[in-house]
Scaffold this active site. Structure first.
Site, PDB file in Angstrom:
ATOM      1  N   CYS A  95     -22.353  42.080  38.991  1.00  0.00           N
ATOM      2  CA  CYS A  95     -22.330  43.548  38.814  1.00  0.00           C
ATOM      3  C   CYS A  95     -22.214  44.305  39.717  1.00  0.00           C
ATOM      4  O   CYS A  95     -20.588  44.509  39.867  1.00  0.00           O
ATOM      5  CB  CYS A  95     -24.109  44.399  38.817  1.00  0.00           C
ATOM      6  N   HIS A 207     -27.154  40.711  35.103  1.00  0.00           N
ATOM      7  CA  HIS A 207     -28.088  40.133  35.940  1.00  0.00           C
ATOM      8  C   HIS A 207     -28.830  38.773  35.713  1.00  0.00           C
ATOM      9  O   HIS A 207     -29.686  39.453  35.532  1.00  0.00           O
ATOM     10  CB  HIS A 207     -28.677  41.231  36.353  1.00  0.00           C
ATOM     11  N   GLU A 209     -30.769  37.043  38.490  1.00  0.00           N
ATOM     12  CA  GLU A 209     -31.891  37.953  38.475  1.00  0.00           C
ATOM     13  C   GLU A 209     -32.666  38.127  38.276  1.00  0.00           C
ATOM     14  O   GLU A 209     -33.909  37.943  38.786  1.00  0.00           O
ATOM     15  CB  GLU A 209     -31.648  38.347  40.194  1.00  0.00           C
TER      16      GLU A 209
END
Length: 243
Positions: A95, A207, A209
């Site tokens: 990002c 994302h 994660e």
């Protein structure tokens, strides 16, 4: 043994989650280090196998997403980070980190490629369907599709000329795209991520994660039996390669 370095800067807010993802992927060590400390001691980069610039709003994105962070890299860390890459090591930008890698010139020519305001001119946060394409990208090997969250205002991938998109696709530098019906920001070619020619430097807007556990999926209570920790595969690929 795999040692991971995660950059931290004012406004970064995804460093802890990203560290957790690398730890789940069995990295030997994960260190979150302030950008200024690395600027003071750039030789410390040699201690690590993977370098990650996580998501957030570095320096408030006051001059544009990732621009101040990228300028600091250009001024003080460009050559050390080039040496890190040329040593066969991995770099990941997620990002805001993708914006930083791109605008610093570490991922491509910033005069020909950019990440700018979403076509909607609004901050967008939701989950998106993603698909991969054949490439050298270390992070996406063995992955055909992903379902991950996004959260950005300046994630629209644009090139100076339309043919620049075709050139990137031809050189297999577009390993990750939004499903055609699920492009959230108007990116040219539905591009969600880009790698360099080696496949070891990778930037992506979604994302990973934020999907390293089944319970992070928005439908986990109804579809648990068919879910996987989609984002975790990406981190496992990186750690496995670095070993």
């Amino acid at each position: 043994m795999t040692h991971v370095l995660i950059f931290h800067a004012p406004g970064t807010n995804c460093d802890q989650e990203t560290a957790h993802a690398f730890q789940l992927a069995s990295a030997k060590s994960v260190d979150i280090v302030h950008l200024n400390h690395i600027v003071e001691k750039p030789k410390m980069l040699a201690q690590y196998d993977i370098l990650c610039i996580p998501g957030g709003f570095s320096f408030g994105c006051d001059l544009g997403a990732g621009k101040i962070f990228a300028a600091k890299i250009q001024q003080s860390l460009y050559e050390p980070m080039q040496e890190f890459r040329d040593a066969g090591k991995l770099m990941l930008g997620i990002c805001n980190g993708f914006q930083v890698l791109l605008k610093s010139g570490l991922l491509g020519n910033p005069n020909k490629i950019t990440l700018t305001w979403n076509a909607s001119q609004r901050f967008t946060t939701r989950w998106v369907h993603l698909q991969t394409a054949p490439s050298k990208c270390v992070f996406l090997q063995g992955i055909e599709s992903l379902y991950l969250p996004i959260a950005h205002a300046e994630g629209r991938f644009l090139t100076q000329l339309p043919e620049d998109v075709s050139a990137l696709q031809k050189s297999q530098q577009v390993p990750l795209s939004y499903a055609p019906e699920d492009n959230p920001n108007g990116s040219a070619g539905n591009i969600a991520g880009m790698c360099d020619e080696t496949g070891r430097v990778f930037g992506m807007m979604p994302h990973p994660e934020r999907h390293v556990d089944k319970m992070q999926h928005p439908h986990w209570t109804r579809l648990d039996s068919g879910l996987s920790e989609a984002g975790l595969k990406l981190f496992r690929n990186a750690v496995r390669y670095a070993r």
